[in-house]
Design a protein around this motif. Structure first.
Motif, PDB file in Angstrom:
ATOM      1  N   PRO A 167      98.142  40.156  40.241  1.00 38.33           N
ATOM      2  CA  PRO A 167      97.162  39.906  41.197  1.00 38.33           C
ATOM      3  C   PRO A 167      97.767  39.056  42.301  1.00 38.33           C
ATOM      4  CG  PRO A 167      96.222  39.398  39.035  1.00 38.33           C
ATOM      5  CD  PRO A 167      97.988  39.524  38.987  1.00 38.33           C
ATOM      6  N   ASP A 168      96.932  39.507  43.346  1.00 37.05           N
ATOM      7  CA  ASP A 168      97.631  38.443  44.566  1.00 37.05           C
ATOM      8  C   ASP A 168      98.865  39.226  45.375  1.00 37.05           C
ATOM      9  OD1 ASP A 168      95.111  37.644  45.071  1.00 37.05           O
ATOM     10  OD2 ASP A 168      95.725  35.880  43.944  1.00 37.05           O
ATOM     11  N   ASN A 169      99.823  39.743  44.715  1.00 36.60           N
ATOM     12  CA  ASN A 169     100.551  40.598  45.351  1.00 36.60           C
ATOM     13  C   ASN A 169     100.363  41.576  46.315  1.00 36.60           C
ATOM     14  OD1 ASN A 169     102.571  38.841  43.720  1.00 36.60           O
ATOM     15  ND2 ASN A 169     103.355  40.646  42.286  1.00 36.60           N
ATOM     16  N   VAL A 170     101.367  41.689  47.283  1.00 36.04           N
ATOM     17  CA  VAL A 170     100.782  42.476  48.446  1.00 36.04           C
ATOM     18  C   VAL A 170     101.948  43.686  48.558  1.00 36.04           C
ATOM     19  CG1 VAL A 170     100.661  42.771  50.912  1.00 36.04           C
ATOM     20  CG2 VAL A 170      99.717  40.865  49.724  1.00 36.04           C
ATOM     21  N   VAL A 171     101.454  44.807  48.583  1.00 33.96           N
ATOM     22  CA  VAL A 171     102.521  46.099  48.745  1.00 33.96           C
ATOM     23  C   VAL A 171     102.131  46.082  50.377  1.00 33.96           C
ATOM     24  CG1 VAL A 171     102.721  48.561  48.532  1.00 33.96           C
ATOM     25  CG2 VAL A 171     102.226  47.062  46.536  1.00 33.96           C
ATOM     26  N   LEU A 172     103.193  46.146  51.075  1.00 34.74           N
ATOM     27  CA  LEU A 172     103.196  46.247  52.518  1.00 34.74           C
ATOM     28  C   LEU A 172     103.737  47.254  52.986  1.00 34.74           C
ATOM     29  CD1 LEU A 172     102.311  44.808  55.109  1.00 34.74           C
ATOM     30  CD2 LEU A 172     104.460  43.602  55.056  1.00 34.74           C
ATOM     31  N   LEU A 173     102.923  48.472  53.642  1.00 34.35           N
ATOM     32  CA  LEU A 173     103.403  49.704  54.014  1.00 34.35           C
ATOM     33  C   LEU A 173     103.520  49.572  55.587  1.00 34.35           C
ATOM     34  CD1 LEU A 173     101.101  52.140  52.104  1.00 34.35           C
ATOM     35  CD2 LEU A 173     103.185  51.454  51.401  1.00 34.35           C
ATOM     36  N   THR A 174     104.787  50.076  56.129  1.00 26.74           N
ATOM     37  CA  THR A 174     105.223  50.301  57.562  1.00 26.74           C
ATOM     38  C   THR A 174     105.056  51.577  57.878  1.00 26.74           C
ATOM     39  OG1 THR A 174     107.571  50.157  57.176  1.00 26.74           O
ATOM     40  CG2 THR A 174     106.372  47.950  57.377  1.00 26.74           C
ATOM     41  N   GLY A 175     104.761  52.630  57.160  1.00 27.12           N
ATOM     42  CA  GLY A 175     104.945  53.932  57.837  1.00 27.12           C
ATOM     43  C   GLY A 175     104.043  55.033  57.014  1.00 27.12           C
ATOM     44  N   ARG A 176     103.631  55.971  57.278  1.00 32.96           N
ATOM     45  CA  ARG A 176     102.718  56.988  56.616  1.00 32.96           C
ATOM     46  C   ARG A 176     103.236  57.753  55.700  1.00 32.96           C
ATOM     47  NH1 ARG A 176      99.272  60.675  60.218  1.00 32.96           N
ATOM     48  NH2 ARG A 176     101.446  60.974  61.331  1.00 32.96           N
ATOM     49  N   CYS A 177     104.716  57.863  55.673  1.00 33.70           N
ATOM     50  CA  CYS A 177     105.352  58.827  54.571  1.00 33.70           C
ATOM     51  C   CYS A 177     104.999  60.353  54.541  1.00 33.70           C
ATOM     52  CB  CYS A 177     105.320  58.281  53.180  1.00 33.70           C
ATOM     53  SG  CYS A 177     105.751  56.429  53.283  1.00 33.70           S
ATOM     54  N   GLU A 178     105.792  61.117  53.744  1.00 36.02           N
ATOM     55  CA  GLU A 178     105.411  62.674  53.707  1.00 36.02           C
ATOM     56  C   GLU A 178     104.312  62.964  52.855  1.00 36.02           C
ATOM     57  OE1 GLU A 178     108.075  66.490  52.126  1.00 36.02           O
ATOM     58  OE2 GLU A 178     109.089  64.529  52.876  1.00 36.02           O
ATOM     59  N   PRO A 179     103.397  63.806  53.256  1.00 33.00           N
ATOM     60  CA  PRO A 179     102.440  64.263  52.517  1.00 33.00           C
ATOM     61  C   PRO A 179     102.934  64.638  50.939  1.00 33.00           C
ATOM     62  CG  PRO A 179     102.170  65.360  54.414  1.00 33.00           C
ATOM     63  CD  PRO A 179     103.599  64.584  54.521  1.00 33.00           C
ATOM     64  N   GLY A 180     101.799  64.192  50.039  1.00 33.96           N
ATOM     65  CA  GLY A 180     102.300  64.673  48.773  1.00 33.96           C
ATOM     66  C   GLY A 180     103.021  63.477  47.967  1.00 33.96           C
ATOM     67  N   THR A 181     103.449  62.514  48.584  1.00 41.23           N
ATOM     68  CA  THR A 181     104.119  61.599  47.904  1.00 41.23           C
ATOM     69  C   THR A 181     103.213  59.995  47.481  1.00 41.23           C
ATOM     70  OG1 THR A 181     104.747  60.263  49.898  1.00 41.23           O
ATOM     71  CG2 THR A 181     106.481  61.930  49.136  1.00 41.23           C
ATOM     72  N   LEU A 182     103.790  59.262  46.645  1.00 44.78           N
ATOM     73  CA  LEU A 182     103.113  58.114  46.441  1.00 44.78           C
ATOM     74  C   LEU A 182     102.698  57.258  47.634  1.00 44.78           C
ATOM     75  CD1 LEU A 182     101.496  56.213  44.333  1.00 44.78           C
ATOM     76  CD2 LEU A 182     103.986  55.394  43.732  1.00 44.78           C
TER      77      LEU A 182
END
Length: 941
Positions: free
Chosen positions: A438-453
């Protein structure tokens, strides 16, 4: 004639990556980029049909067809990430894509790093199917043994498997990656490269595209097709480690002159319908999220790429750590992280932004002195000249296990893990454990390729935002709390244990024994042939040589006796026959007489013995008739296979044996080396052999993990790409004659086309081909060879324009019997006179016949800035007022208190190719007109 075919990354496509396009200019076929897809997509449904075509199969088939033919004559790489250059190593090594390839030095280095990271990560987790395998029987359970192997290069076939990824994937090896990118020719920015061979006549020039280190806009010049501009994934904004693209001059200075008005522009429109938030707001949101999470004793997982955009993240985080004096670790989880930084520290001339200023100390008077002192105190040789790239707060880890051994899950830390798509590798394995805290953060900086996690997580975050706070509305969203259960397939490679290890070792032992027996059989056969040859030569020698040969035969017999594991009966018979022949030769040497000479000795009555000067293998029967035997069957005799050795000679004598001289040269070099050098090299080889750890026998394992999501998810756009406002501003200023849109979804493609249609000066020839669709631009032109006659050549009035001389030609074509090339001659005067006599009707008495005025053509394009500089050189003041208007003369001196009633002239560009000179008849007028003519080429008939 220009032909363009998108192999992948087309317009109006749901999958805009990878990028690969086939451009044909006349007979030259150019491959623009060669990106690789993500080889480990997510399974949308658990019962997904494994025989369903994968999204990359059509692209791979098209690229394979182009590479194997081979039809590709030139390869141009624009960026050093996987979506632009990741597929080049495999196509180069396996499909024969050996055409000359060009890129900038950073693109070559970063592409090698990215491809190595990708192929090593996939091969360490899954069997990529390098060798064809038989259909395996499915087993139940979560663990599937696959490809037990002592090393990644030599893998045994898998007995069982449940992995859904057994379908063919085109993943290169580490050696192929290095070999492929070593063959790439590197260029500097703005360096013209005149191609040779089949591409002769073409010139390629790279320009800075921004976004990635060494990112390139390719300018292709063709004498027949004009100028082609390939500009994808640009960024006009200045970043922390890079300057913006040179396509747009800073501070609204317009388009770079050498890139303006191309005949064809190939560009992307992926973000034509996107409004990105201000960079200041995005950086602040990311740093606030990082600081708040770490101060609350929690951790962050930031998936990133391994070569390009990770540099901007590292510079941003390092500067924030220095400013805020944070003590939390920054962990970069990548196999090639340190190698990547070693490369970039040697490429400081390619950097921009704030890094170059910080390195040379331009921020203050004493900063440079302080930086040098700090560098000397640290004694960091690797960071020499790269102070901003030392990243003191960054720690490097090769595997997730090494990270967890240093920092536990409870320690607050920032983890940058590759890849950004979370499809495989360290980022995926960490996410399975990280997301449950809990309270950990997954920080995304790009949208990535379709079909990926990574794309699934982005869609989950974007769908949870308010309508006005979505990522493409120019606002910064908020983090969300994830919940629910997420099923992930985790692939890994584990050592064999227990019965599996014993079974593998037994198979390996049997394989070694078979190989040893095979090698022994080959060696035995070789020795037997050598012994037979020696025996055949010894029959003509003296008695002493027979004794020596007997000793050699005895030695061969002893050797053969020890190696009779295979074909024992046959070997025994051969040994017995050889022993008998040896005894016979001894008796003959002791004085067998005539009978001994022919092999017929006293006491051998009833025994038929045949003796030859050479040993004939096999049984040789005696026959009374050479042609027919008693029962009518033809008798076959064994013949000695004698091959005459001919000496190879040429017209100058005996040919030179190059191999012999190479061997002698190598031997001389080895002899010239000192004993110390040989000893040092031997020790180095021994140390390297000791360092090379033999990988234990292992298997590929796939398990399904049910992740209970409890962490937070946040997205901040740091991809470094132009948004819709920038794209719609830059393209009209480039003002191409024709344009092709690629790398864009359908909504963005339509948005850009509609925006260009509203601009009257923009071209209406805009193409947006689908994947595999071919677009033809221009028509075939027929070229003919003509020979100018001497009279016509003498009558041409040439005008100089830039580096060329241009003239107007009028004549007629005639064929000469002595030449196959037609001759262009001066037109006959009778035809001109006939043309002039035609308007005789309606003539006025006493008037002269009308004559046509000579035609004239102005060649060139007038630039008002060039005209202003030219007028200044002759003493005429000129100022630009408004858009497309240059005021010359007295009106240009109003700000200096000059005479307002003096003569002045206004030069105005009203339309494309049209210039108006407005003013009173005066000296200034004629001077301005003369200088305008001087900038153009006047061609008169």
């Amino acid at each position: 004639m220009i032909t363009f075919t998108p192999l992948s990354g087309a317009a109006r496509s749901a999958r805009t990556v990878p990028l690969a396009y086939l451009l044909q200019v006349d007979d030259v076929r150019i491959l623009l980029d060669c990106g690789s897809p993500d080889w480990c997509p997510e399974r949308v449904h658990a019962d997904e049909d494994e025989n369903e075509p994968l999204p990359w199969e059509k692209y791979c088939d098209n690229l394979k067809e182009c590479a194997i033919a081979p039809t590709v004559d030139l390869v141009l790489l624009s960026h050093g990430d996987l979506s632009h250059s990741g597929f080049f190593p495999y196509a180069h090594a396996n499909w024969g894509l050996k055409a000359p390839a060009y890129s900038t030095l950073p693109v070559q280095a970063m592409a090698r790093v990215a491809a190595s990271e990708d192929v090593d990560g996939i091969r360490d987790e899954e069997d990529v199917g390098d060798q064809p395998e038989e259909p395996a029987e499915e087993t139940t359970g979560e663990v599937a043994p696959s490809s037990p192997s002592p090393s990644p290069e030599q893998q045994a076939p898998s007995p069982t498997t449940t992995s859904p990824a057994k379908r063919r994937r085109y993943v290169a090896t580490s050696h192929q990656v290095v070999e492929a990118f070593d063959s790439v020719t590197v260029l500097r920015y703005s360096q013209p490269c005149h191609l040779q061979g089949k591409c002769q006549g073409l010139t390629i020039i790279p320009f800075n595209a921004g976004r990635s280190l060494g990112g390139t806009i390719w300018k292709i010049r063709s004498p027949s097709a004009g100028t082609i501009l390939y500009a994808v994934d640009m960024n006009h904004m200045k970043e922390r480690h890079l300057d913006g693209t040179v396509l747009m001059k800073p501070a609204g200075g317009g388009v770079l002159e050498s890139l303006a008005r191309p005949d064809l522009l190939i560009t992307d429109a992926e973000r034509a319908d996107v409004t990105t938030a201000r960079r200041k707001d995005r950086d602040a949101a990311l740093l606030d999220c990082v600081t708040a999470t770490l101060t609350s004793r929690n951790s962050l997982l930031l998936p990133c790429d391994s070569s390009t955009r990770v540099l901007e993240l590292l510079v941003l985080l390092d500067q924030h750590w220095n400013y805020s004096r944070l003590k939390y670790p920054i962990c970069l989880l990548s196999r090639t992280g340190q190698e990547m930084l070693t490369f970039v520290r040697s490429m400081m001339e390619w950097f921009g932004g704030t890094i170059s200023k910080e390195d040379v100390g331009d921020s203050g008077n004493n900063d440079g002195r302080r930086d040098r002192r700090r560098r000397d105190e640290d004694n960091d040789e690797d960071a020499l000249g790269a102070l901003a790239l030392r990243f003191k707060h960054v720690e490097f880890f090769m595997t997730p296990q090494s990270l967890l051994q240093t920092y536990s899950n409870k320690d607050p830390k920032l983890i940058l893990a590759v890849p950004a798509t979370l499809s495989h590798g360290p980022s995926r394995s960490l996410f399975a454990e990280f997301a449950e805290i809990p309270d950990n953060v997954v920080l995304l900086t790009g949208r990535c390729e379709p079909g990926t996690l990574g794309r699934q997580l982005f869609d989950k975050w974007n769908d949870s935002q308010r309508e006005e706070a979505k990522w493409d509305r120019g606002k910064i969203g908020s983090n969300i709390m994830m919940d629910g259960v997420l099923k992930l397939e985790i692939h890994s490679k584990v050592p064999l244990e227990g019965a599996e290890l014993e079974e593998f070792l037994a198979k390996e032992r049997v394989a070694r024994e078979k190989e040893a027996v095979h090698q022994a059989a080959l060696a035995r056969t070789q020795r037997m042939l050598e012994a037979d040859e020696a025996e055949s030569e010894s029959d003509s020698d003296d008695d002493n040589s027979d004794d020596d040969e007997d000793e050699e035969v005895d030695e061969v017999e002893r050797t053969l006796s020890a190696e009779m594991a295979v074909d024992e009966d046959e070997d025994t018979a051969k040994l017995a026959a050889r022993t008998t022949r040896r005894q016979k030769r001894k008796r003959d040497a002791d004085g067998g007489g005539a009978g001994g000479e022919w092999g017929l000795n006293e006491g051998d009555e009833g025994v038929t013995r045949i003796s030859f000067d050479i040993y004939l293998k096999g049984n040789v029967a005696k026959a009374t008739s050479f042609f027919k035997s008693a029962d009518g069957q033809t008798q076959r005799f064994r013949m000695f296979p004698y091959v005459e050795k001919k000496r190879r000679v040429d017209e100058y004598g005996e040919t030179v044996d190059v191999a012999m001289w190479l061997r002698k040269g190598k031997a001389l070099e080895e002899d010239a080396e000192s004993e110390e050098t040989k000893e040092a090299r031997r020790r180095k080889e021994e140390e390297e052999a000791k360092k090379t750890v033999r990988e234990p026998p292992s298997k590929f394992v796939m398990r399904t993990a049910e992740v209970q999501l409890a962490c937070r998810l946040f997205f901040v756009d740091l991809e470094g790409l132009n948004d819709g406002r920038a794209v719609k501003t830059i393209i009209p200023q480039v003002n191409p004659r024709k344009m092709i849109i690629v790398h864009a979804p359908e909504s963005a493609t339509n948005e850009l086309i509609d925006s260009c249609a509203k601009i009257r000066a923009m071209t209406k020839e805009i193409y947006a081909p689908n994947e595999g669709e071919t677009v033809q631009i221009g028509q075939h032109t027929n070229s003919y060879s003509l020979s100018l006659s001497d009279d016509l050549l003498a009558s041409i009035r040439m005008s100089r324009f830039e580096d060329n001389e241009v003239g107007y030609v009028y004549g007629r074509i005639s064929n000469v019997a002595s030449s196959t090339i037609p001759v262009l001659e001066v037109a006959a005067h009778t035809q001109v006179a006939t043309t002039q006599r035609q308007p005789a009707r309606g003539r006025i008495l006493g008037s002269r016949p009308t004559q046509a005025l000579p035609q004239s053509t102005m060649i060139g394009e007038l630039k008002l800035t060039s005209l202003k500089a030219r007028l200044a050189s002759v003493g005429v003041q000129a100022e630009l007022v408004g858009e497309g208007v240059l005021v010359c003369g007295a009106a240009a001196k109003r700000g200096q208190g000059a005479d307002l009633h003096g003569d002045s002239v206004a030069v105005r560009k009203t339309a494309r190719g049209k210039v108006e000179v407005e003013g009173s008849v005066s000296d200034i007028y004629y001077v301005v007109r003369r200088e305008i003519y001087g900038l153009l080429a006047l061609v008169a008939a």
